[in-house]
Scaffold this motif. Structure first.
Motif, PDB file in Angstrom:
ATOM      1  N   ARG A   1      -3.335 -41.421  65.966  1.00 13.95           N
ATOM      2  CA  ARG A   1      -3.085 -40.148  66.628  1.00 13.95           C
ATOM      3  C   ARG A   1      -2.004 -40.275  67.691  1.00 13.95           C
ATOM      4  NH1 ARG A   1      -6.651 -35.488  68.446  1.00 13.95           N
ATOM      5  NH2 ARG A   1      -5.781 -34.800  70.452  1.00 13.95           N
TER       6      ARG A   1
ATOM      7  N   ASP B   1      -0.436 -37.910  70.918  1.00 16.97           N
ATOM      8  CA  ASP B   1      -0.425 -36.717  71.758  1.00 16.97           C
ATOM      9  C   ASP B   1       0.902 -36.691  72.508  1.00 16.97           C
ATOM     10  OD1 ASP B   1      -3.501 -37.312  71.491  1.00 16.97           O
ATOM     11  OD2 ASP B   1      -3.311 -35.257  72.237  1.00 16.97           O
TER      12      ASP B   1
ATOM     13  N   GLU C   1       5.915 -27.809  63.942  1.00 20.39           N
ATOM     14  CA  GLU C   1       4.990 -28.242  62.893  1.00 20.39           C
ATOM     15  C   GLU C   1       5.714 -28.648  61.608  1.00 20.39           C
ATOM     16  OE1 GLU C   1       5.285 -25.275  64.083  1.00 20.39           O
ATOM     17  OE2 GLU C   1       5.690 -23.887  62.435  1.00 20.39           O
TER      18      GLU C   1
ATOM     19  N   GLN D   1       7.854 -30.837  59.192  1.00 25.56           N
ATOM     20  CA  GLN D   1       8.275 -32.215  58.962  1.00 25.56           C
ATOM     21  C   GLN D   1       9.661 -32.178  58.327  1.00 25.56           C
ATOM     22  OE1 GLN D   1       5.685 -34.528  56.395  1.00 25.56           O
ATOM     23  NE2 GLN D   1       6.267 -36.438  57.346  1.00 25.56           N
TER      24      GLN D   1
ATOM     25  N   ARG E   1       1.500 -32.555  61.572  1.00 23.45           N
ATOM     26  CA  ARG E   1       1.521 -32.020  62.942  1.00 23.45           C
ATOM     27  C   ARG E   1       1.245 -30.518  62.811  1.00 23.45           C
ATOM     28  NH1 ARG E   1       6.604 -31.636  67.185  1.00 23.45           N
ATOM     29  NH2 ARG E   1       5.383 -31.783  69.107  1.00 23.45           N
TER      30      ARG E   1
ATOM     31  N   SER F   1       1.814 -29.770  67.937  1.00 20.10           N
ATOM     32  CA  SER F   1       1.615 -30.603  69.131  1.00 20.10           C
ATOM     33  C   SER F   1       1.123 -31.978  68.689  1.00 20.10           C
ATOM     34  CB  SER F   1       0.649 -29.944  70.104  1.00 20.10           C
ATOM     35  OG  SER F   1      -0.586 -29.631  69.470  1.00 20.10           O
TER      36      SER F   1
ATOM     37  N   SER G   1       0.014 -35.078  66.579  1.00 21.25           N
ATOM     38  CA  SER G   1       0.399 -35.527  65.242  1.00 21.25           C
ATOM     39  C   SER G   1      -0.503 -36.685  64.818  1.00 21.25           C
ATOM     40  CB  SER G   1       1.855 -35.981  65.234  1.00 21.25           C
ATOM     41  OG  SER G   1       2.225 -36.460  63.954  1.00 21.25           O
TER      42      SER G   1
ATOM     43  N   CYS H   1       5.024 -43.655  68.569  1.00 22.10           N
ATOM     44  CA  CYS H   1       5.289 -42.225  68.534  1.00 22.10           C
ATOM     45  C   CYS H   1       6.188 -41.906  69.718  1.00 22.10           C
ATOM     46  CB  CYS H   1       3.963 -41.475  68.647  1.00 22.10           C
ATOM     47  SG  CYS H   1       4.100 -39.709  68.870  1.00 22.10           S
TER      48      CYS H   1
ATOM     49  N   SER I   1       8.278 -38.411  71.676  1.00 17.51           N
ATOM     50  CA  SER I   1       8.524 -36.969  71.662  1.00 17.51           C
ATOM     51  C   SER I   1       9.754 -36.639  72.485  1.00 17.51           C
ATOM     52  CB  SER I   1       7.299 -36.191  72.173  1.00 17.51           C
ATOM     53  OG  SER I   1       7.088 -36.370  73.565  1.00 17.51           O
TER      54      SER I   1
END
Lengths: 113, 109
Positions: free
Chosen positions: A22, A24, A52, A54, A69, A73, A75, A92, A94
Motif C-alpha cells: 500500500r 498513501d 485514478e 494509470q 488507485r 489517492s 494506491s 512509491c 507522489s
C-alpha cells in the motif's frame, strides 16, 4: 503534513503467495509512481498514475504485477504468485502535479522465500 | 535500453577536495534530468533538476546535450555529503522516470 507512507514496511512471503503493498501519497498529490529497487540497483520504473488513471504500466515486469488507485489517492501494488526474483524494495513516490519534485515513501522491503 | 548510466559505483574523496559524479544518458527528444540523493537511513529526495539551474548544498549540474551528460559537481566536499546519489531522467510526457544505478560517495575526514 505527513509525507508519503507505505505499508507494510517489511513483508516476507513464501513463493507462490500473493502480496499487496500500500502507498498513501501526500494529500492532494495528483501523480504517483511505483518503483522496484533490487539490491545494489537504482529504482526501476514500474507504473505511473495521474489521479485514478494509470497512464503508463510499461515497467511492470509481468502480468503477475497489478497496480490500482481507484479513488485517485491511495494506491495498491499487488503481486500474484510471488517468485524469488520479486524480492526487492518497492518504492512509491507522489508529485503535486504532473511534473515536479517526487516525494518518496520509505519503501516496502519484500522478501520471497 | 539503459537510459541513464552512472559509471562509478563507489567514489571516495577527501574533505575539501572537489567532487564530480558522472552521469550520461540516452534519450531521443528533450528529457528532463535530475539528481536525487539518499542519505543514510533517509528517504530518497530531490537534490536538483536541470531546468531550475540552482545550486543546492553547493552542488551544481550542467546539462550537456552534445555529450549527453549531466555530471554533478561540488568544489569542496563536506563529510555530510556522504550519501548515495542517483541521476534520473524524465521523458517528455512525464509518464516515465528512469534512474541510474547510483554512485555511493564517501567523503573522508
Amino acid at each position: 503534513g505527513a509525507g508519503v507512507s507505505q505499508s507494510p514496511r517489511y513483508k516476507v512471503a513464501k513463493r507462490g503467495q500473493d502480496v499487496a503493498l500500500r502507498c498513501d501519497p501526500i494529500s492532494g498529490h495528483v501523480s504517483l509512481f511505483w518503483y522496484q529497487q533490487a539490491l545494489g540497483q537504482g529504482p526501476e520504473f514500474l507504473t505511473y498514475f495521474q489521479n485514478e488513471a494509470q497512464l503508463d504500466k510499461s515497467g511492470l515486469p509481468s502480468d503477475r504485477f497489478f497496480a490500482e488507485r481507484p479513488e485517485g489517492s491511495v494506491s495498491t501494488l499487488k503481486i500474484q504468485r510471488t517468485q524469488q526474483e520479486d524480492s526487492a524494495v518497492y518504492l512509491c513516490a507522489s508529485i503535486l502535479l504532473a511534473e515536479g519534485e517526487q516525494f518518496f515513501g520509505p519503501g516496502t522491503r519484500l522478501t520471497v522465500l | 535500453a539503459q537510459r541513464v548510466t552512472q559509471p562509478e559505483k563507489l567514489l571516495s574523496v577527501f574533505k575539501g577536495a572537489p567532487v564530480e559524479l558522472k552521469c550520461n544518458y540516452s534519450y531521443s527528444g528533450s528529457p528532463e534530468l535530475f539528481w536525487y540523493v539518499q542519505y543514510s537511513r533517509q528517504r530518497l529526495q530531490l537534490l536538483l533538476r536541470h531546468i531550475s539551474r540552482e545550486s543546492i548544498k553547493g552542488f551544481t549540474a550542467d546539462l550537456n546535450k552534445g555529450e549527453t551528460s549531466f555530471h554533478l559537481k561540488k568544489p569542496f566536499a563536506q563529510e555530510e555529503d556522504s550519501a548515495m546519489y542517483y541521476c534520473a531522467l524524465s521523458g517528455e510526457t512525464g509518464n516515465q522516470f528512469y534512474f541510474g544505478t547510483g554512485t555511493s560517495l564517501t567523503v573522508i575526514p
